[in-house]
Design an enzyme around this catalytic site. Structure first.
Site, mmCIF file in Angstrom:
data_model
loop_
_atom_site.group_PDB
_atom_site.id
_atom_site.type_symbol
_atom_site.label_atom_id
_atom_site.label_comp_id
_atom_site.label_asym_id
_atom_site.label_seq_id
_atom_site.Cartn_x
_atom_site.Cartn_y
_atom_site.Cartn_z
ATOM 1 C CB SER A 134 32.269 42.730 34.572
ATOM 2 O OG SER A 134 33.381 43.441 35.074
ATOM 3 C CE1 TYR A 172 35.754 39.560 32.080
ATOM 4 C CE2 TYR A 172 36.015 41.877 32.676
ATOM 5 C CZ TYR A 172 35.506 40.623 32.945
ATOM 6 O OH TYR A 172 34.745 40.424 34.064
#
Length: 300
Positions: free
Chosen positions: A172, A185
Site C-alpha cells: 500500500s 495497518y
C-alpha cells in the site's frame, strides 16, 4: 574486487540504470505470457483481489481463489469461469496458519503446483492506536504480513525447484508513508514492503532468477476497505483500473508497482525533502477517510 574499482563500477551501473529507465519511458517493455499458469490469489472475494482475478482469467490462467467470505469468493470464481478460465474457490482464513497450510496441501494434491502467488488479503481498523482492540492489532499483522510467510513456505519451494514463478505482494501507499488512525495497518504494510524486498534479495542470492517478484503499492481504492476515502491530488481509484495496472506490472516483471504512477515521484520527493516540507507536501493531498477517535485526555 578492490574498492577503488568497485566505486567506478557502481557509478557506471547507476548511469546505465537511469539511461534504461529513460528509454523505458518511450519504449514499452516486453510482456511475458502467463497463459496456463496456476495463479493463487488470497482475498479474492471482493475489491482488488476480485478485479485482478478477472484480469488473470482474461489471460487464460487457471485460478485458485481464497477468501474468508464464501459467497464472495464463489461469485468471483463463477465470473472467472464465464471469462473462460478454470477457477477453484476455497474458504480460507488467512489469519490462521493451520488453515493456510491445510488448504495449500489440498490445492497441491487436487489441482497442481501454484506458479503465481498473489498475497492480497488484508484488513484494517481505522481508529487511534491506543483505542485499537488488541485482537484487531494481532489480526491485522496475521493477515497483512505473517500470512505471506506461510503461503510463501507452502508454494514458493516448487517455484524455486522449477526456477519459474512470480510472487506478488500487495502492500500500500501506507507501506511507504505514515497515515494517522491506521497505525497497525501502516506498520504491517511497511513490513510487507520489507518482506518483498528481502524475498527478492534472497531469491537473487540463491540464483533463482526465474522466480520474479512484484510489490503492489496503490493509493485509495474504491473497494469499501475504508469508508469515504478522498485525496485532492490522487483521488480514489476503481478496482478495475488498479487491477489493469497491476497486470501490466506483472507482465513486465516490474518490481515495485506504484498506482497511480504519479505516486512514485511523490514518494521520491518525500524522501528528499526536509521533514517540515515533506509534511507540507502530504498536507497538499488532504488525505481523508472515516475513522474513530476513542482516546480522550483524562480529566483532572
Amino acid at each position: 574486487m578492490h574498492l577503488l574499482f568497485e566505486i567506478p563500477l557502481f557509478l557506471l551501473i547507476t548511469f546505465f540504470s537511469y539511461l534504461e529507465a529513460l528509454v523505458k519511458l518511450f519504449i514499452s517493455a516486453k510482456k511475458k505470457s502467463i497463459r496456463g499458469e496456476l495463479v493463487l490469489i488470497t482475498g479474492s472475494g471482493h475489491g482488488l483481489g476480485r478485479a485482478t482475478a478477472y484480469e488473470f482469467a482474461k489471460h487464460q490462467c487457471n485460478l485458485v481463489l481464497w477468501d474468508i467470505n464464501k459467497d464472495g469468493v464463489e461469485e468471483t470464481a463463477e465470473e472467472c469461469r464465464r471469462l473462460g478460465a478454470t477457477a477453484h474457490a476455497f474458504v480460507v482464513d488467512c489469519s490462521k496458519r493451520k488453515d493456510i497450510y491445510k488448504t495449500a496441501e489440498k490445492v497441491k494434491e487436487e489441482i497442481g503446483d501454484v506458479s503465481i502467488l498473489m498475497n492480497n488479503a488484508g484488513v484494517v481498523a481505522p481508529i487511534d492506536v491506543v483505542s485499537t482492540d488488541d485482537h484487531d492489532i494481532q489480526k491485522i499483522f496475521e493477515v497483512n504480513i505473517i500470512a505471506h510467510h506461510w503461503t510463501t513456505k507452502a508454494f514458493v519451494p516448487t517455484m524455486m525447484r522449477n526456477n519459474h514463478g512470480h510472487v506478488i505482494t500487495v502492500a500500500s501507499t501506507g507501506g511507504h508513508i505514515v497515515i494517522p488512525f491506521v497505525v497497525p495497518y501502516c506498520s504491517s504494510k511497511f513490513a510487507a514492503v520489507g518482506f518483498h524486498r528481502a524475498l527478492t534479495a534472497e531469491l537473487t542470492a540463491l540464483g533463482k532468477h526465474g522466480v520474479k517478484t512484484s510489490c503492489v503499492c496503490p493509493m485509495f481504492i474504491k473497494s469499501g476497505f475504508v469508508k469515504n476515502p478522498s485525496s485532492r491530488i490522487m483521488p480514489p481509484m476503481e478496482p478495475e483500473y488498479v487491477a489493469k495496472q497491476v497486470m501490466k506490472g506483472i507482465l513486465t516483471n516490474e518490481r515495485m508497482i506504484f498506482i497511480p504512477p504519479l505516486l512514485k515521484f511523490i514518494l521520491m520527493l518525500d524522501r528528499l525533502l526536509p521533514d517540515r516540507a515533506a509534511a507540507a507536501l502530504w498536507g497538499l493531498h488532504e488525505i481523508k477517510f472515516d475513522y474513530v477517535i476513542g482516546y480522550k485526555d483524562e480529566e483532572n
